[in-house]
Structure formats: C-alpha cells, structure tokens
Scaffold this motif. Structure first.
Motif, PDB file in Angstrom:
ATOM      1  N   SER A  24      -9.710  -9.175  -3.515  1.00  0.00           N
ATOM      2  CA  SER A  24      -9.428  -8.254  -2.410  1.00  0.00           C
ATOM      3  C   SER A  24      -8.063  -7.589  -2.499  1.00  0.00           C
ATOM      4  N   ASP A  25      -7.083  -8.244  -3.119  1.00  0.00           N
ATOM      5  CA  ASP A  25      -5.743  -7.655  -3.242  1.00  0.00           C
ATOM      6  C   ASP A  25      -5.619  -6.713  -4.433  1.00  0.00           C
ATOM      7  N   VAL A  26      -6.523  -6.830  -5.376  1.00  0.00           N
ATOM      8  CA  VAL A  26      -6.386  -6.116  -6.646  1.00  0.00           C
ATOM      9  C   VAL A  26      -6.437  -4.596  -6.501  1.00  0.00           C
ATOM     10  N   PRO A  27      -7.318  -4.008  -5.675  1.00  0.00           N
ATOM     11  CA  PRO A  27      -7.323  -2.549  -5.566  1.00  0.00           C
ATOM     12  C   PRO A  27      -5.966  -1.968  -5.150  1.00  0.00           C
ATOM     13  N   PHE A  28      -5.247  -2.648  -4.252  1.00  0.00           N
ATOM     14  CA  PHE A  28      -3.914  -2.165  -3.870  1.00  0.00           C
ATOM     15  C   PHE A  28      -3.006  -2.121  -5.091  1.00  0.00           C
ATOM     16  N   PHE A  29      -2.977  -3.199  -5.859  1.00  0.00           N
ATOM     17  CA  PHE A  29      -2.076  -3.245  -7.004  1.00  0.00           C
ATOM     18  C   PHE A  29      -2.483  -2.259  -8.092  1.00  0.00           C
ATOM     19  N   VAL A  30      -3.770  -2.048  -8.259  1.00  0.00           N
ATOM     20  CA  VAL A  30      -4.245  -1.065  -9.240  1.00  0.00           C
ATOM     21  C   VAL A  30      -3.867   0.351  -8.806  1.00  0.00           C
ATOM     22  N   SER A  31      -3.779   0.576  -7.498  1.00  0.00           N
ATOM     23  CA  SER A  31      -3.461   1.920  -6.999  1.00  0.00           C
ATOM     24  C   SER A  31      -2.070   2.378  -7.412  1.00  0.00           C
ATOM     25  N   GLY A  32      -1.165   1.439  -7.638  1.00  0.00           N
ATOM     26  CA  GLY A  32       0.200   1.794  -8.001  1.00  0.00           C
ATOM     27  C   GLY A  32       1.050   2.243  -6.826  1.00  0.00           C
ATOM     28  N   ALA A  33       0.510   2.179  -5.619  1.00  0.00           N
ATOM     29  CA  ALA A  33       1.250   2.607  -4.426  1.00  0.00           C
ATOM     30  C   ALA A  33       2.264   1.540  -4.031  1.00  0.00           C
ATOM     31  N   VAL A  45      -8.052   1.959  -0.143  1.00  0.00           N
ATOM     32  CA  VAL A  45      -6.600   1.996  -0.251  1.00  0.00           C
ATOM     33  C   VAL A  45      -6.114   3.424  -0.021  1.00  0.00           C
ATOM     34  N   GLU A  46      -5.345   3.608   1.043  1.00  0.00           N
ATOM     35  CA  GLU A  46      -4.747   4.915   1.343  1.00  0.00           C
ATOM     36  C   GLU A  46      -3.249   4.822   1.074  1.00  0.00           C
ATOM     37  N   PRO A  47      -2.780   5.385  -0.060  1.00  0.00           N
ATOM     38  CA  PRO A  47      -1.339   5.350  -0.331  1.00  0.00           C
ATOM     39  C   PRO A  47      -0.561   6.037   0.800  1.00  0.00           C
ATOM     40  N   LEU A  48       0.582   5.478   1.135  1.00  0.00           N
ATOM     41  CA  LEU A  48       1.444   6.026   2.180  1.00  0.00           C
ATOM     42  C   LEU A  48       2.734   6.525   1.544  1.00  0.00           C
ATOM     43  N   PRO A  49       3.439   7.432   2.229  1.00  0.00           N
ATOM     44  CA  PRO A  49       4.683   7.967   1.659  1.00  0.00           C
ATOM     45  C   PRO A  49       5.691   6.869   1.350  1.00  0.00           C
ATOM     46  N   MET A  50       6.461   7.108   0.325  1.00  0.00           N
ATOM     47  CA  MET A  50       7.514   6.166  -0.062  1.00  0.00           C
ATOM     48  C   MET A  50       8.537   6.047   1.054  1.00  0.00           C
ATOM     49  N   LYS A  89       1.620   4.645  11.054  1.00  0.00           N
ATOM     50  CA  LYS A  89       2.112   5.909  11.623  1.00  0.00           C
ATOM     51  C   LYS A  89       3.586   6.116  11.297  1.00  0.00           C
ATOM     52  N   ALA A  90       4.381   5.064  11.430  1.00  0.00           N
ATOM     53  CA  ALA A  90       5.813   5.172  11.123  1.00  0.00           C
ATOM     54  C   ALA A  90       6.026   5.527   9.653  1.00  0.00           C
ATOM     55  N   LEU A  91       5.227   4.943   8.767  1.00  0.00           N
ATOM     56  CA  LEU A  91       5.340   5.274   7.347  1.00  0.00           C
ATOM     57  C   LEU A  91       4.883   6.712   7.086  1.00  0.00           C
ATOM     58  N   ARG A  92       3.747   7.102   7.664  1.00  0.00           N
ATOM     59  CA  ARG A  92       3.254   8.475   7.477  1.00  0.00           C
ATOM     60  C   ARG A  92       4.270   9.499   7.978  1.00  0.00           C
ATOM     61  N   ASP A  93       4.874   9.194   9.139  1.00  0.00           N
ATOM     62  CA  ASP A  93       5.834  10.124   9.742  1.00  0.00           C
ATOM     63  C   ASP A  93       7.233  10.004   9.147  1.00  0.00           C
ATOM     64  N   ARG A  94       7.374   9.104   8.182  1.00  0.00           N
ATOM     65  CA  ARG A  94       8.668   8.847   7.533  1.00  0.00           C
ATOM     66  C   ARG A  94       9.732   8.435   8.549  1.00  0.00           C
ATOM     67  N   LYS A  95       9.311   7.620   9.522  1.00  0.00           N
ATOM     68  CA  LYS A  95      10.210   7.138  10.567  1.00  0.00           C
ATOM     69  C   LYS A  95      10.219   5.619  10.627  1.00  0.00           C
TER      70      LYS A  95
END
Length: 176
Positions: A24-33, A45-50, A89-95
């Motif tokens: 279950s954790d592997v798709p996140f790590f494969v995503s590289g996000a 897996v929905e990558p979020l802004p850095m 939301k905080a990550l998406r909004d960069r806040k």
C-alpha cells in the motif's frame, strides 16, 4: 522499481498498478512526490506542491509490528478525514506551516499499535515526560517528533537518546 524501469528502458510506463500489488505504501514512493494526497488502498496518489522540508526526530523501536496485526486490532470508526483535508489544502495553497502540520497530526491506528506493541506506548510515555509528543508513523512501530526546524529536531533527538531510545534526525519531504 523506478531504477529497474530505467534499466529495462520502460520509460513512461505507469508503475502505479504494479506498485499497488507490492504494498500500500509503494505507489507513493514510486510516484517520486515529496508530498502527496494518497487515497484508496494507497494506489491513488495525487502529488502536492513542494514545501520546505520538515525536520523530524525519528524514533526507531526494536519491535516487529506486522501491519495486518495492527489493522486487526483497530476497532475505532474511521475518521472523516478533516485533518487530512486541511493539510492537503494548506499544501495545495502553499500555506503550510509547522503549526498546521502539528494540528493535523493524528493517526487512527495509534491505539491499536500500542495494544499490539506496548513498546510504542512506553516510548510515548517516556517522551511525554520530557514534554515531547511522539506521533506514530504509518502502522508503526516507528514514531516521530516534528521539530520547529533542524536545530529543534536535533535538540529533541538528543533528549530522547538520553532515555535510551534510538533516534535519527531526518528531513521529511525531500525527493532524491
């Protein structure tokens, strides 16, 4: 998996389906996000802004803790995901800030993991006596304390090491 895909010249292949069959954790790590909103059984897996990396003191316990045992011991109703939604939301909004992350830290599996591996409860009690709040990572047995910055995470780690706990300081949210 990404390395093998490159070596075998499978560039552009979506590794998510294969990764989901591995764990279950592997798709996140494969995503590289560095940060992602993960749903389902881990396959969505929905990558979020850095964001800036968060510094943690990671406590590694010696207990072996099979994920299946933790889920079998988990009897609480599932959360509605409000904390996760707020953090996303905080990550998406960069806040996103350390205080937002701390307010959103919650793991529904904590009570079950403590029942299955009492060493988790013992470590949390030891840390709490020092004024340090340890959160459960995944289904355990690893725990972590979120530092205000690298210096704070190092300070936390030193205090926890003095109690005999095995601790490393890491930056979370860093991609290779």
């Amino acid at each position: 998996m990404r390395g093998l895909a490159r070596a075998w010249r499978l560039d552009g292949m979506d590794l998510t389906a294969v990764a989901a069959r591995v764990g279950s954790d592997v798709p996140f790590f494969v995503s590289g996000a560095a940060y992602a909103f993960v749903r389902g059984r881990g396959e969505m897996v929905e990558p979020l802004p850095m964001a800036e990396p968060f510094w943690i003191a990671l406590v590694q316990l010696s207990s072996r803790l099979p994920t299946a045992e933790v889920f079998a011991a988990h009897h609480a109703a599932p959360s509605k995901g409000e904390r996760s939604a707020r953090l996303v939301k905080a990550l998406r909004d960069r806040k996103v800030t350390i205080s937002v992350v701390r307010e959103c830290l919650h793991n529904d599996l904590l009570a079950a993991a403590e029942r299955v591996a009492p060493e988790i409860a013992d470590a949390r009690k030891t840390a709490s006596a020092l004024g340090i709040d340890l959160a459960l990572s995944g289904s355990g047995p690893s725990l972590f304390a979120l530092g205000d910055d690298r210096t704070d995470a190092v300070r936390i780690a030193r205090r926890l090491r003095r109690t005999g706990l095995r601790v490393r300081v890491l930056a979370a949210g860093v991609t290779p």
